[in-house]
Write a protein that holds these residues in place. Structure first.
Motif, mmCIF file in Angstrom:
data_model
loop_
_atom_site.group_PDB
_atom_site.id
_atom_site.type_symbol
_atom_site.label_atom_id
_atom_site.label_comp_id
_atom_site.label_asym_id
_atom_site.label_seq_id
_atom_site.Cartn_x
_atom_site.Cartn_y
_atom_site.Cartn_z
ATOM 1 N N GLN A 15 0.802 -1.255 -0.365
ATOM 2 C CA GLN A 15 -0.062 0.445 -0.172
ATOM 3 C C GLN A 15 0.857 1.648 -0.226
ATOM 4 O OE1 GLN A 15 -1.931 -0.829 3.919
ATOM 5 N NE2 GLN A 15 -3.972 -1.610 2.313
ATOM 6 N N ARG A 16 1.611 0.980 0.378
ATOM 7 C CA ARG A 16 2.665 2.391 0.843
ATOM 8 C C ARG A 16 3.350 2.623 -0.454
ATOM 9 N NH1 ARG A 16 6.031 2.061 6.343
ATOM 10 N NH2 ARG A 16 4.510 1.074 7.160
ATOM 11 N N GLN A 17 3.796 1.105 -1.274
ATOM 12 C CA GLN A 17 4.328 1.367 -2.278
ATOM 13 C C GLN A 17 3.518 2.420 -3.278
ATOM 14 O OE1 GLN A 17 7.612 1.503 -4.006
ATOM 15 N NE2 GLN A 17 7.672 1.489 -1.534
ATOM 16 N N ILE A 18 2.041 2.575 -3.678
ATOM 17 C CA ILE A 18 1.093 2.915 -4.318
ATOM 18 C C ILE A 18 0.802 3.861 -3.720
ATOM 19 C CG2 ILE A 18 -1.523 2.951 -4.886
ATOM 20 C CD1 ILE A 18 -1.120 -0.743 -4.687
ATOM 21 N N MET A 19 0.927 4.655 -3.234
ATOM 22 C CA MET A 19 1.138 6.047 -2.350
ATOM 23 C C MET A 19 2.020 6.530 -2.764
ATOM 24 S SD MET A 19 -0.882 5.979 1.720
ATOM 25 C CE MET A 19 0.830 4.882 2.375
ATOM 26 N N TYR A 20 3.423 5.779 -2.808
ATOM 27 C CA TYR A 20 4.735 6.995 -2.981
ATOM 28 C C TYR A 20 4.673 6.892 -4.423
ATOM 29 C CZ TYR A 20 5.848 5.521 2.293
ATOM 30 O OH TYR A 20 6.153 5.428 2.960
ATOM 31 N N ARG A 21 3.942 6.105 -5.298
ATOM 32 C CA ARG A 21 4.479 6.029 -6.269
ATOM 33 C C ARG A 21 3.328 6.807 -6.856
ATOM 34 N NH1 ARG A 21 3.326 0.617 -9.032
ATOM 35 N NH2 ARG A 21 3.372 2.025 -11.207
ATOM 36 N N ALA A 22 2.445 7.230 -6.410
ATOM 37 C CA ALA A 22 1.347 8.397 -6.519
ATOM 38 C C ALA A 22 1.868 9.855 -6.453
ATOM 39 C CB ALA A 22 0.010 8.515 -6.258
ATOM 40 N N ALA A 23 2.654 9.885 -5.494
ATOM 41 C CA ALA A 23 3.389 11.141 -4.581
ATOM 42 C C ALA A 23 4.469 11.272 -5.533
ATOM 43 C CB ALA A 23 3.935 10.605 -3.596
ATOM 44 N N LEU A 24 4.978 11.106 -6.192
ATOM 45 C CA LEU A 24 5.939 11.121 -7.021
ATOM 46 C C LEU A 24 5.321 11.070 -8.436
ATOM 47 C CD1 LEU A 24 8.865 8.347 -6.354
ATOM 48 C CD2 LEU A 24 8.457 10.685 -5.211
ATOM 49 N N ARG A 25 4.023 11.261 -8.909
ATOM 50 C CA ARG A 25 3.921 11.513 -9.657
ATOM 51 C C ARG A 25 2.660 13.122 -10.302
ATOM 52 N NH1 ARG A 25 5.678 11.051 -13.502
ATOM 53 N NH2 ARG A 25 4.054 11.405 -14.864
ATOM 54 N N ALA B 181 -8.182 5.621 -1.943
ATOM 55 C CA ALA B 181 -8.408 4.652 -2.722
ATOM 56 C C ALA B 181 -8.275 3.512 -2.169
ATOM 57 C CB ALA B 181 -7.727 5.468 -4.004
ATOM 58 N N GLN B 182 -7.594 3.200 -1.458
ATOM 59 C CA GLN B 182 -6.630 1.973 -0.618
ATOM 60 C C GLN B 182 -7.620 2.032 0.958
ATOM 61 O OE1 GLN B 182 -2.981 0.342 -1.612
ATOM 62 N NE2 GLN B 182 -2.689 3.015 -1.523
ATOM 63 N N GLY B 183 -8.352 2.578 0.681
ATOM 64 C CA GLY B 183 -9.406 2.743 2.474
ATOM 65 C C GLY B 183 -8.451 2.878 3.649
ATOM 66 N N ILE B 184 -7.497 3.668 3.072
ATOM 67 C CA ILE B 184 -5.814 3.718 4.548
ATOM 68 C C ILE B 184 -6.507 5.590 4.922
ATOM 69 C CG2 ILE B 184 -3.850 4.626 5.053
ATOM 70 C CD1 ILE B 184 -3.175 2.616 3.103
ATOM 71 N N GLY B 185 -6.644 5.570 6.490
ATOM 72 C CA GLY B 185 -6.906 7.109 6.185
ATOM 73 C C GLY B 185 -6.086 7.710 6.749
ATOM 74 N N ALA B 186 -5.960 9.354 6.032
ATOM 75 C CA ALA B 186 -4.882 10.273 6.126
ATOM 76 C C ALA B 186 -5.686 11.266 6.714
ATOM 77 C CB ALA B 186 -4.232 10.725 4.493
ATOM 78 N N TYR B 187 -4.387 11.759 7.883
ATOM 79 C CA TYR B 187 -4.073 12.949 7.866
ATOM 80 C C TYR B 187 -3.545 14.132 7.707
ATOM 81 C CZ TYR B 187 -7.183 16.471 10.731
ATOM 82 O OH TYR B 187 -7.534 17.925 11.507
ATOM 83 N N TRP B 188 -3.037 15.653 6.836
ATOM 84 C CA TRP B 188 -2.995 15.839 6.912
ATOM 85 C C TRP B 188 -2.544 16.964 8.309
ATOM 86 C CZ3 TRP B 188 -1.625 18.789 1.491
ATOM 87 C CH2 TRP B 188 -0.348 19.555 1.807
#
Length: 185
Positions: free
Chosen positions: A25-35, A126-133
Motif C-alpha cells: 500500500q505504501r508503494q502505491i501511495m509513494y508512486r502516486a506522490a512522485l507523479r 483510494a485504498q481505504g487507508i485513513g490519512a490526515y495532513w
C-alpha cells in the motif's frame, strides 16, 4: 475506486489506529506522490517515515522543542506533546528541498511538495487507508526541523498521519463551485 469518485469524495480521517499501511500500500501511495505536478521535474521533496519507536522519539523531540519555547510547561502539557505522534501508526514528514534552479523558484518547489502530499493522501483514500495532513506549531519549529535532520533551505510542509480509520468517514461536503470559480475579466 474510480478517479473522479475519489477526487469528489476524499475526506480526512483524524482517528487512526493500527495497522499502518502495508509495504504494498505504501508503494502505491509513494508512486502516486512522485507523479505530482513538478515544474522542471526536480522532484523537490523527501519524506521521512516515522513509526514504531520513532513516533515516541518524535514525541520526545516535540516535548523538548516546546520546553525550549516555554520552560514552564506542566506535566499534562508535556505529555500532550509526547503523545502527538502516537495518533497514527505511521507518520510521514513531508519536506520540500530547495533545489537551486534558474526557472523554478523555491515557492514552486514547496507547492510541488504539497501536490505530492495531496497525491499521496488521495492514493491512501483510494485504498481505504485513513490519512490526515497536520501542521501546527511543531511543523514550524526550528528545533523540530533540526531534530529531523533538515538542511538549510528545506521546508517542512507538514506531517501526514496514516493508518486504519477508527471511525466511519464522514461524507464529503458538497462544494459550491460558483463561490470559488468565476469568469475574468
Amino acid at each position: 475506486m474510480e478517479a473522479i469518485e475519489l477526487l469528489l469524495n476524499r475526506v480526512s480521517c483524524g482517528k487512526l489506529v493500527e495497522p499502518a499501511p502495508s509495504k504494498e500500500q505504501r508503494q502505491i501511495m509513494y508512486r502516486a506522490a512522485l507523479r505530482a505536478a513538478d515544474h522542471g521535474n526536480l522532484q523537490p521533496w523527501r519524506f521521512l517515515e516515522i513509526e514504531g519507536e520513532g513516533r515516541e522519539q518524535l514525541g520526545q523531540l516535540y516535548e523538548h522543542a516546546a520546553l525550549l519555547e516555554n520552560p514552564d510547561l506542566n506535566d499534562a502539557q508535556r505529555d500532550k506533546y509526547r503523545r502527538m505522534p502516537l495518533r497514527a501508526p505511521l507518520v510521514l514528514a513531508a519536506i520540500a528541498r530547495n533545489i537551486d534552479h534558474p526557472k523554478v523558484p523555491p515557492v514552486e518547489q514547496v507547492i510541488a511538495t504539497g501536490a505530492a502530499v495531496q497525491n499521496l493522501i488521495n492514493a491512501a483514500f483510494a485504498q481505504g487507508i485513513g490519512a490526515y495532513w497536520r501542521t501546527g506549531p511543531m511543523a514550524f519549529n526550528k528545533d523540530v526541523h533540526e531534530g529531523l535532520g533538515m538542511e538549510e533551505g528545506e521546508t517542512l510542509v507538514g506531517f501526514v498521519y496514516l493508518g486504519t480509520p477508527a471511525i466511519p468517514l464522514k461524507p464529503a461536503p458538497k462544494a459550491d463551485t460558483d463561490a470559488f470559480f468565476m469568469a475574468w475579466p
